[in-house]
Scaffold this motif. Structure first.
Motif, short mmCIF file in Angstrom:
data_model
loop_
_atom_site.label_atom_id
_atom_site.label_comp_id
_atom_site.label_asym_id
_atom_site.label_seq_id
_atom_site.Cartn_x
_atom_site.Cartn_y
_atom_site.Cartn_z
N ARG A 13 6.11 8.35 -8.72
CA ARG A 13 6.47 8.05 -7.33
C ARG A 13 5.37 7.26 -6.64
O ARG A 13 5.62 6.53 -5.69
N ALA A 14 4.15 7.45 -7.09
CA ALA A 14 3.02 6.73 -6.50
C ALA A 14 1.94 6.56 -7.56
O ALA A 14 1.79 7.40 -8.44
N VAL A 15 1.19 5.48 -7.46
CA VAL A 15 0.09 5.23 -8.36
C VAL A 15 -1.11 4.77 -7.52
O VAL A 15 -1.25 3.60 -7.20
N PRO A 16 -1.94 5.72 -7.10
CA PRO A 16 -3.11 5.32 -6.32
C PRO A 16 -4.14 4.63 -7.22
O PRO A 16 -4.27 4.95 -8.40
N LEU A 17 -4.82 3.68 -6.67
CA LEU A 17 -5.86 2.96 -7.40
C LEU A 17 -7.18 3.13 -6.65
O LEU A 17 -7.62 2.22 -5.93
N PRO A 18 -7.80 4.30 -6.81
CA PRO A 18 -9.02 4.58 -6.05
C PRO A 18 -10.17 3.67 -6.45
O PRO A 18 -10.33 3.34 -7.63
N ARG A 19 -10.94 3.29 -5.47
CA ARG A 19 -12.11 2.44 -5.73
C ARG A 19 -13.41 3.22 -5.59
O ARG A 19 -14.45 2.75 -6.01
N THR A 20 -13.32 4.40 -4.97
CA THR A 20 -14.52 5.21 -4.79
C THR A 20 -14.20 6.66 -5.10
O THR A 20 -13.04 7.07 -5.11
N ALA A 21 -15.24 7.44 -5.32
CA ALA A 21 -15.06 8.88 -5.56
C ALA A 21 -14.46 9.55 -4.33
O ALA A 21 -13.65 10.46 -4.44
#
Length: 54
Positions: A13-21
């Protein structure tokens, strides 16, 4: 006993693409508070291509 593998392909349903911790923490906290299950995934490379291998 016969081993049967069942793979249900369900798009996320969602795919977060984190750039930081901090972003990872915020996403996981929000999911926990909302009762949303999380399946963590690495970068998609096979284990044999981990850092340190040739």
């Amino acid at each position: 006993m016969e081993r049967r593998e069942v793979h249900h392909r369900v798009p996320p349903r969602a795919v977060p693409l984190p750039r930081t911790a901090d972003h990872v923490v915020a996403v996981l906290r929000s999911c926990r508070e909302a009762g949303i299950p999380v399946t963590a995934r690495g970068d998609g490379t096979p284990p044999t291509r981990c850092a340190g291998s040739a």
